[in-house]
Design a protein around this motif. Structure first.
Motif, PDB file in Angstrom:
ATOM      1  N   UNK A   1     -53.090  92.768 -98.751  1.00  0.00           N
ATOM      2  CA  UNK A   1     -52.059  93.732 -98.399  1.00  0.00           C
ATOM      3  C   UNK A   1     -52.678  95.007 -97.828  1.00  0.00           C
ATOM      4  N   UNK A   2     -51.992  95.578 -96.848  1.00  0.00           N
ATOM      5  CA  UNK A   2     -52.407  96.884 -96.344  1.00  0.00           C
ATOM      6  C   UNK A   2     -51.814  97.948 -97.269  1.00  0.00           C
ATOM      7  N   UNK A   3     -52.256  99.168 -97.113  1.00  0.00           N
ATOM      8  CA  UNK A   3     -51.741 100.269 -97.934  1.00  0.00           C
ATOM      9  C   UNK A   3     -50.230 100.405 -97.748  1.00  0.00           C
ATOM     10  N   UNK A   4     -49.762 100.306 -96.508  1.00  0.00           N
ATOM     11  CA  UNK A   4     -48.334 100.462 -96.236  1.00  0.00           C
ATOM     12  C   UNK A   4     -47.528  99.328 -96.857  1.00  0.00           C
ATOM     13  N   UNK A   5     -48.027  98.102 -96.765  1.00  0.00           N
ATOM     14  CA  UNK A   5     -47.330  96.973 -97.386  1.00  0.00           C
ATOM     15  C   UNK A   5     -47.235  97.168 -98.895  1.00  0.00           C
ATOM     16  N   UNK A   6     -48.304  97.650 -99.490  1.00  0.00           N
ATOM     17  CA  UNK A   6     -48.325  97.888-100.935  1.00  0.00           C
ATOM     18  C   UNK A   6     -47.300  98.963-101.316  1.00  0.00           C
ATOM     19  N   UNK A   7     -47.182 100.006-100.499  1.00  0.00           N
ATOM     20  CA  UNK A   7     -46.208 101.072-100.762  1.00  0.00           C
ATOM     21  C   UNK A   7     -44.789 100.518-100.678  1.00  0.00           C
TER      22      UNK A   7
ATOM     23  N   UNK B   1     -35.500 102.543 -97.198  1.00  0.00           N
ATOM     24  CA  UNK B   1     -36.109 103.275 -96.082  1.00  0.00           C
ATOM     25  C   UNK B   1     -36.294 104.749 -96.432  1.00  0.00           C
ATOM     26  N   UNK B   2     -35.267 105.350 -96.985  1.00  0.00           N
ATOM     27  CA  UNK B   2     -35.364 106.769 -97.361  1.00  0.00           C
ATOM     28  C   UNK B   2     -36.462 107.029 -98.370  1.00  0.00           C
ATOM     29  N   UNK B   3     -36.611 106.125 -99.306  1.00  0.00           N
ATOM     30  CA  UNK B   3     -37.640 106.306-100.335  1.00  0.00           C
ATOM     31  C   UNK B   3     -39.040 106.017 -99.812  1.00  0.00           C
ATOM     32  N   UNK B   4     -39.162 105.031 -98.929  1.00  0.00           N
ATOM     33  CA  UNK B   4     -40.475 104.720 -98.345  1.00  0.00           C
ATOM     34  C   UNK B   4     -40.958 105.894 -97.494  1.00  0.00           C
ATOM     35  N   UNK B   5     -40.025 106.581 -96.820  1.00  0.00           N
ATOM     36  CA  UNK B   5     -40.398 107.726 -95.982  1.00  0.00           C
ATOM     37  C   UNK B   5     -41.044 108.852 -96.781  1.00  0.00           C
ATOM     38  N   UNK B   6     -40.818 108.886 -98.086  1.00  0.00           N
ATOM     39  CA  UNK B   6     -41.463 109.896 -98.923  1.00  0.00           C
ATOM     40  C   UNK B   6     -42.977 109.673 -99.001  1.00  0.00           C
TER      41      UNK B   6
ATOM     42  N   UNK C   1     -37.239 100.325 -87.697  1.00  0.00           N
ATOM     43  CA  UNK C   1     -37.656  99.031 -87.143  1.00  0.00           C
ATOM     44  C   UNK C   1     -38.983  98.583 -87.759  1.00  0.00           C
ATOM     45  N   UNK C   2     -39.905  99.535 -87.962  1.00  0.00           N
ATOM     46  CA  UNK C   2     -41.182  99.205 -88.605  1.00  0.00           C
ATOM     47  C   UNK C   2     -40.959  98.684 -90.021  1.00  0.00           C
ATOM     48  N   UNK C   3     -40.045  99.316 -90.762  1.00  0.00           N
ATOM     49  CA  UNK C   3     -39.762  98.855 -92.117  1.00  0.00           C
ATOM     50  C   UNK C   3     -39.255  97.423 -92.086  1.00  0.00           C
ATOM     51  N   UNK C   4     -38.371  97.108 -91.145  1.00  0.00           N
ATOM     52  CA  UNK C   4     -37.860  95.738 -91.046  1.00  0.00           C
ATOM     53  C   UNK C   4     -38.992  94.752 -90.736  1.00  0.00           C
ATOM     54  N   UNK C   5     -39.940  95.156 -89.902  1.00  0.00           N
ATOM     55  CA  UNK C   5     -41.079  94.283 -89.608  1.00  0.00           C
ATOM     56  C   UNK C   5     -41.910  94.036 -90.869  1.00  0.00           C
TER      57      UNK C   5
END
Length: 77
Positions: free
Chosen positions: A21-27, A50-55, A62-66
């Protein structure tokens, strides 16, 4: 001329050797898990996730959906 890539950028895109997993995937997975716990196991609306990941990380919807597609996270619809 070689272009220097900042270490932080490399850490964002290189998968961890332990689980791939990448750091972003883990988050994304962490935030999804924590939000699901708060909702007593119910499905998490994408807008809420999405709102919580943006924190934690800057990304487009679109990136979140990917990321969700790549991680195999499926909606209920």
């Amino acid at each position: 001329m070689t272009e220097s890539i900042p270490l932080k950028t490399l850490l964002e895109v290189i998968p961890d050797a332990r689980d791939g997993l990448t750091r972003t995937e883990r988050i994304v997975l962490y935030v999804l898990h924590e939000t699901q716990r708060e909702l007593n196991g119910r499905n998490v609306p994408t807008a809420m996730l999405y709102g919580r990941v943006l924190e934690y990380v800057d990304m487009s919807e679109a990136d979140l959906h990917l990321y969700l597609d790549r991680l195999g996270v499926k909606g209920s619809g």
